[in-house]
Design a protein around this motif. Structure first.
Motif, PDB file in Angstrom:
ATOM      1  N   LEU A 219      18.213  -5.162   9.367  1.00 20.61           N
ATOM      2  CA  LEU A 219      17.973  -6.610   9.369  1.00 20.61           C
ATOM      3  C   LEU A 219      17.134  -7.031  10.570  1.00 20.61           C
ATOM      4  CD1 LEU A 219      18.418  -9.444   8.252  1.00 20.61           C
ATOM      5  CD2 LEU A 219      20.590  -9.519   9.498  1.00 20.61           C
ATOM      6  N   ALA A 220      17.473  -6.532  11.765  1.00 19.16           N
ATOM      7  CA  ALA A 220      16.730  -6.911  12.971  1.00 19.16           C
ATOM      8  C   ALA A 220      15.262  -6.526  12.845  1.00 19.16           C
ATOM      9  CB  ALA A 220      17.347  -6.256  14.200  1.00 19.16           C
ATOM     10  N   LEU A 221      14.998  -5.333  12.332  1.00 14.65           N
ATOM     11  CA  LEU A 221      13.612  -4.894  12.154  1.00 14.65           C
ATOM     12  C   LEU A 221      12.889  -5.767  11.144  1.00 14.65           C
ATOM     13  CD1 LEU A 221      11.359  -2.875  12.727  1.00 14.65           C
ATOM     14  CD2 LEU A 221      12.323  -1.407  10.947  1.00 14.65           C
ATOM     15  N   SER A 222      13.590  -6.140  10.068  1.00 15.06           N
ATOM     16  CA  SER A 222      12.986  -7.002   9.044  1.00 15.06           C
ATOM     17  C   SER A 222      12.610  -8.365   9.618  1.00 15.06           C
ATOM     18  CB  SER A 222      13.960  -7.178   7.878  1.00 15.06           C
ATOM     19  OG  SER A 222      13.486  -8.132   6.955  1.00 15.06           O
ATOM     20  N   LEU A 223      13.525  -8.969  10.384  1.00 21.18           N
ATOM     21  CA  LEU A 223      13.237 -10.270  10.999  1.00 21.18           C
ATOM     22  C   LEU A 223      12.076 -10.167  11.979  1.00 21.18           C
ATOM     23  CD1 LEU A 223      16.890 -11.513  11.684  1.00 21.18           C
ATOM     24  CD2 LEU A 223      15.351 -12.266   9.860  1.00 21.18           C
ATOM     25  N   SER A 224      12.041  -9.074  12.743  1.00 16.25           N
ATOM     26  CA  SER A 224      10.963  -8.873  13.700  1.00 16.25           C
ATOM     27  C   SER A 224       9.617  -8.760  12.986  1.00 16.25           C
ATOM     28  CB  SER A 224      11.234  -7.616  14.523  1.00 16.25           C
ATOM     29  OG  SER A 224      10.178  -7.380  15.430  1.00 16.25           O
ATOM     30  N   ASN A 225       9.585  -8.022  11.883  1.00 18.11           N
ATOM     31  CA  ASN A 225       8.334  -7.859  11.129  1.00 18.11           C
ATOM     32  C   ASN A 225       7.857  -9.184  10.555  1.00 18.11           C
ATOM     33  OD1 ASN A 225       8.256  -5.121  11.646  1.00 18.11           O
ATOM     34  ND2 ASN A 225       9.313  -4.564   9.760  1.00 18.11           N
ATOM     35  N   ILE A 226       8.788 -10.000  10.073  1.00 22.15           N
ATOM     36  CA  ILE A 226       8.414 -11.313   9.533  1.00 22.15           C
ATOM     37  C   ILE A 226       7.771 -12.165  10.621  1.00 22.15           C
ATOM     38  CG2 ILE A 226       9.322 -13.480   8.594  1.00 22.15           C
ATOM     39  CD1 ILE A 226      11.502 -11.821   7.207  1.00 22.15           C
ATOM     40  N   ALA A 227       8.395 -12.193  11.800  1.00 20.45           N
ATOM     41  CA  ALA A 227       7.892 -13.024  12.899  1.00 20.45           C
ATOM     42  C   ALA A 227       6.521 -12.541  13.369  1.00 20.45           C
ATOM     43  CB  ALA A 227       8.887 -13.012  14.060  1.00 20.45           C
ATOM     44  N   ARG A 240      18.466 -11.023  17.616  1.00 21.07           N
ATOM     45  CA  ARG A 240      19.910 -10.934  17.433  1.00 21.07           C
ATOM     46  C   ARG A 240      20.250 -11.626  16.129  1.00 21.07           C
ATOM     47  NH1 ARG A 240      23.551 -12.564  22.416  1.00 21.07           N
ATOM     48  NH2 ARG A 240      22.540 -14.592  22.096  1.00 21.07           N
ATOM     49  N   ALA A 241      21.056 -10.964  15.311  1.00 19.40           N
ATOM     50  CA  ALA A 241      21.409 -11.550  14.013  1.00 19.40           C
ATOM     51  C   ALA A 241      22.834 -11.161  13.660  1.00 19.40           C
ATOM     52  CB  ALA A 241      20.442 -11.072  12.947  1.00 19.40           C
ATOM     53  N   ARG A 242      23.525 -12.091  13.021  1.00 19.66           N
ATOM     54  CA  ARG A 242      24.879 -11.797  12.560  1.00 19.66           C
ATOM     55  C   ARG A 242      25.195 -12.665  11.359  1.00 19.66           C
ATOM     56  NH1 ARG A 242      28.705 -15.572  13.877  1.00 19.66           N
ATOM     57  NH2 ARG A 242      28.170 -17.154  15.439  1.00 19.66           N
ATOM     58  N   PRO A 243      25.787 -12.073  10.325  1.00 23.59           N
ATOM     59  CA  PRO A 243      26.194 -12.878   9.168  1.00 23.59           C
ATOM     60  C   PRO A 243      27.559 -13.510   9.429  1.00 23.59           C
ATOM     61  CG  PRO A 243      26.586 -10.559   8.740  1.00 23.59           C
ATOM     62  CD  PRO A 243      25.983 -10.643  10.120  1.00 23.59           C
ATOM     63  N   ALA A 244      27.757 -14.698   8.894  1.00 21.08           N
ATOM     64  CA  ALA A 244      29.055 -15.372   8.952  1.00 21.08           C
ATOM     65  C   ALA A 244      29.253 -16.051   7.615  1.00 21.08           C
ATOM     66  CB  ALA A 244      29.119 -16.375  10.093  1.00 21.08           C
ATOM     67  N   VAL A 247      26.168 -17.659   5.725  1.00 22.20           N
ATOM     68  CA  VAL A 247      25.139 -18.040   6.691  1.00 22.20           C
ATOM     69  C   VAL A 247      24.733 -16.831   7.536  1.00 22.20           C
ATOM     70  CG1 VAL A 247      24.541 -19.593   8.596  1.00 22.20           C
ATOM     71  CG2 VAL A 247      26.095 -20.370   6.795  1.00 22.20           C
ATOM     72  N   LEU A 248      23.419 -16.679   7.736  1.00 25.79           N
ATOM     73  CA  LEU A 248      22.901 -15.654   8.639  1.00 25.79           C
ATOM     74  C   LEU A 248      22.401 -16.351   9.898  1.00 25.79           C
ATOM     75  CD1 LEU A 248      21.881 -12.799   9.346  1.00 25.79           C
ATOM     76  CD2 LEU A 248      19.735 -13.404   8.195  1.00 25.79           C
ATOM     77  N   PHE A 249      23.056 -16.094  11.014  1.00 22.57           N
ATOM     78  CA  PHE A 249      22.612 -16.661  12.286  1.00 22.57           C
ATOM     79  C   PHE A 249      21.633 -15.679  12.921  1.00 22.57           C
ATOM     80  CE2 PHE A 249      26.704 -18.788  11.669  1.00 22.57           C
ATOM     81  CZ  PHE A 249      26.354 -20.110  11.960  1.00 22.57           C
ATOM     82  N   ALA A 250      20.435 -16.156  13.204  1.00 24.97           N
ATOM     83  CA  ALA A 250      19.385 -15.288  13.763  1.00 24.97           C
ATOM     84  C   ALA A 250      18.778 -15.949  14.986  1.00 24.97           C
ATOM     85  CB  ALA A 250      18.302 -15.029  12.719  1.00 24.97           C
TER      86      ALA A 250
END
Length: 470
Positions: A219-227, A240-244, A247-250
């Motif tokens: 997930l972290a790599l995916s978010l980084s690639n998007i940004a 930093r990312a965590r599901p709750a 909701v996904l807090f990123a």
């Protein structure tokens, strides 16, 4: 950062499917208990207890969902979404508890002899019906869980799926018991225990991962690639990312050029959020920026950045390249009532910072001048003054052959003196330097010709273009 309408629609959908599951669990548990007591089947009794626990677990899920969808408040700034995971953890404990009981009873019957099992068509119908209901409810729950990213609904779907397969084992055990194999019924109960334990183990792992803020793999790599695909993002320095629950807090920290204007940096942050929400619609995204120096910064870029960092207003920056070193000069604005000693100290500190920022061996000097007032109260000058200034301005304009069409002349009296504003035209191909020389000459001569003129503001327009509107 998902919309409220989006959340409300998901809440309603999740609540509806959980309510139907609650009703199904109650009916299944009731029917199985009746069938188990009539038949004396341990396998069927195990299934009845299993379904009862599912009913309790589904009730916990139903109320957990409603609690988890509460908005964030002062005591829970990240919302209440983890309540779904707490509910799933409670269900896990229940599943392990029923597993232990089933194993104990099954081993007891296998070692001390089985009980007689009475089987009739309606008992078989209860088991077959429960298999069909479990299959349909499991599919409906999993579909909604995938859509809403709900841990609690996924747990319920797993329970109904485990019920379905364990009911199949119970059905087989009843059939073998009917054929005369007394061991088949407690053996079927052990099969049920295996399904329940497997379900509990898988659910427990996922639930603990959520409660311990473990991010899904990649997930972290995916978010980084998007940004990093967003124009203006130089790199991503932290994710930093965590599901709750759903909701996904990123949280991301992106590197941007330090010379960018604040408004452009805001645009980049907003674009990063938009791109992440395209792939994670229910995410709550926070983006911070880290301004960094880039390789292609010019000397002027560096100077302006240093001035901004010192909260200094500078203009008319001139950079000269000599045989020996770089020479920088600029106008440094301070409040008019600042003492020379104070202003000189501020200018010196800025000069030293610019010298260090450009490599040390740089000639830097500043011209200190008073900062124009941020707000001046003005009113139209008296008619006599306007007449005098307009005549002088038109006379000066006629001497400049490149200038034409004097218009939009305004003369205002302020506490600083008279402010003269006017518009004029030049040929479109006229260089800006030539235009500046003309209007500068007019300003100097007008201030010499008329007393108390503090400022002359000229707006130049190309011939052939529509007149500028005030």
């Amino acid at each position: 950062m998902s919309g409220s309408h989006h959340n409300e629609s998901h809440t309603g959908e999740k609540t509806t499917v959980a309510a139907w599951s609650l009703l199904a669990s109650f009916l299944l548990a009731s029917a199985k208990f009746v069938a188990a007591f009539v038949s004396g089947s341990l396998g069927l009794l195990s299934e009845a207890f299993h379904s009862t626990l599912d009913f309790v677990a589904t009730a916990v899920t139903f109320f957990a969902i409603r609690y988890a969808e509460r908005p964030a408040d002062e005591d829970h700034p990240f919302g209440h979404a983890k309540m779904e995971s707490v509910a799933a953890l409670i269900e896990t404990a229940m599943l392990f508890g029923v597993t232990g009981w089933i194993v104990y009873e099954a081993l007891l019957r296998l070692t001390k002899g089985g009980h007689d099992v009475e089987i009739s068509w309606w008992i078989i119908a209860v088991v077959v019906g429960s298999i069909i209901i479990d299959f349909n409810r499991s599919n409906a729950l999993q579909k909604t869980a995938d859509k809403t990213q709900s841990d609690a609904l996924a747990a319920d779907a797993l329970h109904f799926r485990a019920d379905m397969w364990s009911s199949c084992a119970v059905l087989a055990g009843l059939g073998l018991s009917y054929a005369g194999y007394a061991w088949a019924d407690p053996a079927a109960a052990l099969v049920v225990a295996v399904f329940v334990a497997h379900a509990a183990y898988g659910l427990g792992r996922r639930t603990l991962a959520t409660l311990l803020d473990a991010a899904p793999a990649g997930l972290a790599l995916s978010l980084s690639n998007i940004a990093q695909e967003v124009d203006g993002v130089l790199s991503v320095s932290a994710v930093r990312a965590r599901p709750a629950g759903p909701v996904l807090f990123a949280e991301l920290t992106i590197d941007v050029a330090r010379t960018l204007h604040v408004s452009r940096i805001v645009e980049i942050k907003q674009e990063v959020v938009r791109e992440i929400l395209k792939q994670h619609p229910s995410a709550d995204v926070n983006v911070s920026t880290n301004p960094v120096e880039i390789d292609d910064e010019t000397a002027h870029d560096k100077i302006m950045h240093i001035a901004t960092a010192h909260d200094a207003a500078i203009h008319h920056v001139t950079i000269q390249v000599t045989d020996e070193r770089l020479a920088v000069s600029f106008d440094f604005e301070v409040d008019g009532d600042t003492s020379l000693a104070q202003a000189h100290a501020q200018a010196t500190a800025l000069e030293e910072a610019i010298r260090d920022g450009l490599g040390g061996n740089v000639e830097v000097e500043s011209h200190i001048e008073p900062r124009p007032p941020a707000l001046l109260h003005g009113q139209e000058a008296p008619a006599r003054v306007r007449t005098e200034i307009m005549a002088a301005l038109e006379k000066l304009a006629k001497k400049e052959k490149q200038l034409s069409d004097l218009h939009n002349i305004r003369i205002r009296a302020t506490e600083e003196g008279l402010f003269v504003h006017y518009h004029c035209r030049f040929a479109p191909e006229t260089p800006v330097q030539a235009v500046h020389d003309v209007v500068d000459r007019i300003e100097v001569r007008l201030m010499e010709a008329v007393d108390n003129v503090a400022r002359v503001v000229a707006h130049a327009e190309p011939v052939g273009h529509e007149r500028h509107k005030l």
